[in-house]
Design a protein around this motif. Structure first.
Motif, PDB file in Angstrom:
ATOM      1  N   ASP A  24     -32.327  92.661 107.125  1.00 26.49           N
ATOM      2  CA  ASP A  24     -31.145  91.884 106.741  1.00 26.49           C
ATOM      3  C   ASP A  24     -30.204  92.698 105.850  1.00 26.49           C
ATOM      4  OD1 ASP A  24     -32.237  89.773 108.167  1.00 26.49           O
ATOM      5  OD2 ASP A  24     -32.911  88.686 106.373  1.00 26.49           O
ATOM      6  N   ALA A  25     -30.771  93.406 104.888  1.00 26.80           N
ATOM      7  CA  ALA A  25     -29.938  94.197 103.980  1.00 26.80           C
ATOM      8  C   ALA A  25     -29.204  95.308 104.732  1.00 26.80           C
ATOM      9  CB  ALA A  25     -30.791  94.784 102.854  1.00 26.80           C
ATOM     10  N   TRP A  26     -29.925  96.056 105.568  1.00 21.34           N
ATOM     11  CA  TRP A  26     -29.287  97.148 106.306  1.00 21.34           C
ATOM     12  C   TRP A  26     -28.225  96.625 107.262  1.00 21.34           C
ATOM     13  CZ3 TRP A  26     -30.491 102.627 106.891  1.00 21.34           C
ATOM     14  CH2 TRP A  26     -31.284 103.122 105.851  1.00 21.34           C
ATOM     15  N   ASN A  27     -28.454  95.474 107.868  1.00 21.82           N
ATOM     16  CA  ASN A  27     -27.444  94.923 108.770  1.00 21.82           C
ATOM     17  C   ASN A  27     -26.207  94.425 108.029  1.00 21.82           C
ATOM     18  OD1 ASN A  27     -28.426  95.424 111.372  1.00 21.82           O
ATOM     19  ND2 ASN A  27     -29.860  93.718 111.230  1.00 21.82           N
ATOM     20  N   ARG A  29     -24.645  96.330 106.097  1.00 20.84           N
ATOM     21  CA  ARG A  29     -23.877  97.585 105.989  1.00 20.84           C
ATOM     22  C   ARG A  29     -23.192  97.696 104.637  1.00 20.84           C
ATOM     23  NH1 ARG A  29     -22.283  96.491 111.930  1.00 20.84           N
ATOM     24  NH2 ARG A  29     -20.655  95.255 110.961  1.00 20.84           N
ATOM     25  N   ASN A  30     -23.870  97.221 103.607  1.00 20.05           N
ATOM     26  CA  ASN A  30     -23.364  97.271 102.230  1.00 20.05           C
ATOM     27  C   ASN A  30     -24.261  98.234 101.445  1.00 20.05           C
ATOM     28  OD1 ASN A  30     -23.033  96.800  99.452  1.00 20.05           O
ATOM     29  ND2 ASN A  30     -22.351  94.705  99.813  1.00 20.05           N
ATOM     30  N   PRO A  31     -23.837  99.493 101.268  1.00 18.27           N
ATOM     31  CA  PRO A  31     -24.691 100.496 100.625  1.00 18.27           C
ATOM     32  C   PRO A  31     -25.190 100.095  99.234  1.00 18.27           C
ATOM     33  CG  PRO A  31     -22.800 101.546 101.626  1.00 18.27           C
ATOM     34  CD  PRO A  31     -22.553 100.064 101.696  1.00 18.27           C
ATOM     35  N   LEU A  36     -30.298  98.459  96.082  1.00 18.08           N
ATOM     36  CA  LEU A  36     -31.011  97.683  95.068  1.00 18.08           C
ATOM     37  C   LEU A  36     -32.461  97.383  95.446  1.00 18.08           C
ATOM     38  CD1 LEU A  36     -28.187  95.229  93.975  1.00 18.08           C
ATOM     39  CD2 LEU A  36     -28.927  97.367  92.872  1.00 18.08           C
ATOM     40  N   ALA A  37     -32.851  97.659  96.676  1.00 19.11           N
ATOM     41  CA  ALA A  37     -34.243  97.482  97.092  1.00 19.11           C
ATOM     42  C   ALA A  37     -35.097  98.697  96.731  1.00 19.11           C
ATOM     43  CB  ALA A  37     -34.327  97.231  98.585  1.00 19.11           C
ATOM     44  N   GLU A  55     -28.127 106.378  93.568  1.00 16.90           N
ATOM     45  CA  GLU A  55     -26.777 106.908  93.814  1.00 16.90           C
ATOM     46  C   GLU A  55     -26.751 107.730  95.095  1.00 16.90           C
ATOM     47  OE1 GLU A  55     -25.101 108.908  90.432  1.00 16.90           O
ATOM     48  OE2 GLU A  55     -25.573 107.235  89.096  1.00 16.90           O
ATOM     49  N   GLY A  56     -27.811 108.499  95.339  1.00 12.83           N
ATOM     50  CA  GLY A  56     -27.913 109.263  96.574  1.00 12.83           C
ATOM     51  C   GLY A  56     -28.000 108.360  97.792  1.00 12.83           C
ATOM     52  N   VAL A  57     -28.704 107.238  97.650  1.00 16.96           N
ATOM     53  CA  VAL A  57     -28.816 106.267  98.735  1.00 16.96           C
ATOM     54  C   VAL A  57     -27.445 105.688  99.066  1.00 16.96           C
ATOM     55  CG1 VAL A  57     -29.721 103.971  99.340  1.00 16.96           C
ATOM     56  CG2 VAL A  57     -31.237 105.691  98.301  1.00 16.96           C
ATOM     57  N   VAL A  58     -26.691 105.298  98.039  1.00 16.80           N
ATOM     58  CA  VAL A  58     -25.356 104.721  98.254  1.00 16.80           C
ATOM     59  C   VAL A  58     -24.464 105.729  98.973  1.00 16.80           C
ATOM     60  CG1 VAL A  58     -23.254 103.903  97.109  1.00 16.80           C
ATOM     61  CG2 VAL A  58     -25.497 103.071  96.353  1.00 16.80           C
ATOM     62  N   GLN A  59     -24.475 106.983  98.539  1.00 18.74           N
ATOM     63  CA  GLN A  59     -23.635 108.002  99.171  1.00 18.74           C
ATOM     64  C   GLN A  59     -24.062 108.242 100.619  1.00 18.74           C
ATOM     65  OE1 GLN A  59     -20.786 109.625  97.818  1.00 18.74           O
ATOM     66  NE2 GLN A  59     -20.624 109.911 100.026  1.00 18.74           N
ATOM     67  N   PHE A  60     -25.364 108.376 100.835  1.00 17.89           N
ATOM     68  CA  PHE A  60     -25.877 108.600 102.179  1.00 17.89           C
ATOM     69  C   PHE A  60     -25.481 107.458 103.115  1.00 17.89           C
ATOM     70  CE2 PHE A  60     -29.136 107.669 105.330  1.00 17.89           C
ATOM     71  CZ  PHE A  60     -29.119 108.835 106.067  1.00 17.89           C
ATOM     72  N   LEU A  61     -25.709 106.216 102.686  1.00 16.81           N
ATOM     73  CA  LEU A  61     -25.415 105.070 103.548  1.00 16.81           C
ATOM     74  C   LEU A  61     -23.912 104.890 103.767  1.00 16.81           C
ATOM     75  CD1 LEU A  61     -28.086 102.511 102.300  1.00 16.81           C
ATOM     76  CD2 LEU A  61     -28.118 103.878 104.403  1.00 16.81           C
ATOM     77  N   SER A  62     -23.114 105.173 102.764  1.00 18.29           N
ATOM     78  CA  SER A  62     -21.656 105.109 102.934  1.00 18.29           C
ATOM     79  C   SER A  62     -21.214 106.084 104.012  1.00 18.29           C
ATOM     80  CB  SER A  62     -20.944 105.423 101.619  1.00 18.29           C
ATOM     81  OG  SER A  62     -21.231 104.443 100.643  1.00 18.29           O
ATOM     82  N   ASP A  63     -21.705 107.312 103.934  1.00 21.87           N
ATOM     83  CA  ASP A  63     -21.375 108.321 104.942  1.00 21.87           C
ATOM     84  C   ASP A  63     -21.877 107.897 106.320  1.00 21.87           C
ATOM     85  OD1 ASP A  63     -20.301 109.832 102.883  1.00 21.87           O
ATOM     86  OD2 ASP A  63     -22.010 111.220 102.782  1.00 21.87           O
ATOM     87  N   LYS A  64     -23.116 107.380 106.366  1.00 24.42           N
ATOM     88  CA  LYS A  64     -23.729 106.950 107.630  1.00 24.42           C
ATOM     89  C   LYS A  64     -22.875 105.896 108.314  1.00 24.42           C
ATOM     90  CE  LYS A  64     -27.933 104.511 109.148  1.00 24.42           C
ATOM     91  NZ  LYS A  64     -28.412 105.451 110.174  1.00 24.42           N
TER      92      LYS A  64
END
Length: 137
Positions: A24-27, A29-31, A36-37, A55-64
């Motif tokens: 649910d969180a990944w769908n 698409r909110n980095p 927060l998990a 912070e690395g997760v947020v950057q990675f997912l934003s780019d993804k």
């Protein structure tokens, strides 16, 4: 200390809850929400990328999600132990040229005592597909 329920040790029911919460969180698409998990010092391997910290997760997912458009994911519990969960997943997306892909993969997760994922190891393969062959709409 903040906690992210359900907490380990996992039962089949609580492992299934963690998997559904992740899907649910990944769908979304909110980095920021997804991050927060994970523990503040989380460690990831995602394909050939190594990510550290929220912070690395947020950057990675934003780019993804700037590259993987109209992303839609489905996760399935594969196995679990006290504080570890393995999942099988697939997701679909298209690139900026309109080419659709289905990605298949496996993830191994390890959680801390507060229920945050401290390690995530993902192996993923992409398969180009025609839009008419999409399964997740």
């Amino acid at each position: 200390m903040e906690v992210k329920k359900p907490l380990p040790p996992f039962t089949h029911e609580t492992a299934m809850q963690k998997v559904q919460m992740a899907e649910d969180a990944w769908n979304s698409r909110n980095p920021e929400k997804v991050s927060l998990a994970y523990s503040v010092d989380t460690e990831w391997r995602n394909r050939d990328k190594f990510i550290k910290g929220r912070e690395g997760v947020v950057q990675f997912l934003s780019d993804k999600w700037n590259k993987e458009l109209d992303y839609k994911l489905k996760k399935e519990l594969w196995a679990f132990t006290d504080n570890k969960i393995a999942v099988r997943f697939e997701y679909e997306y298209h690139d900026t040229n309109g080419q659709w892909y289905r990605a298949y993969g496996n993830e191994n997760w390890e959680f801390d005592e507060y229920g945050f994922m401290k390690k995530r190891y993902a192996s993923i393969n992409d398969l180009p597909i025609d839009e008419k062959d999409r399964r997740m709409k």
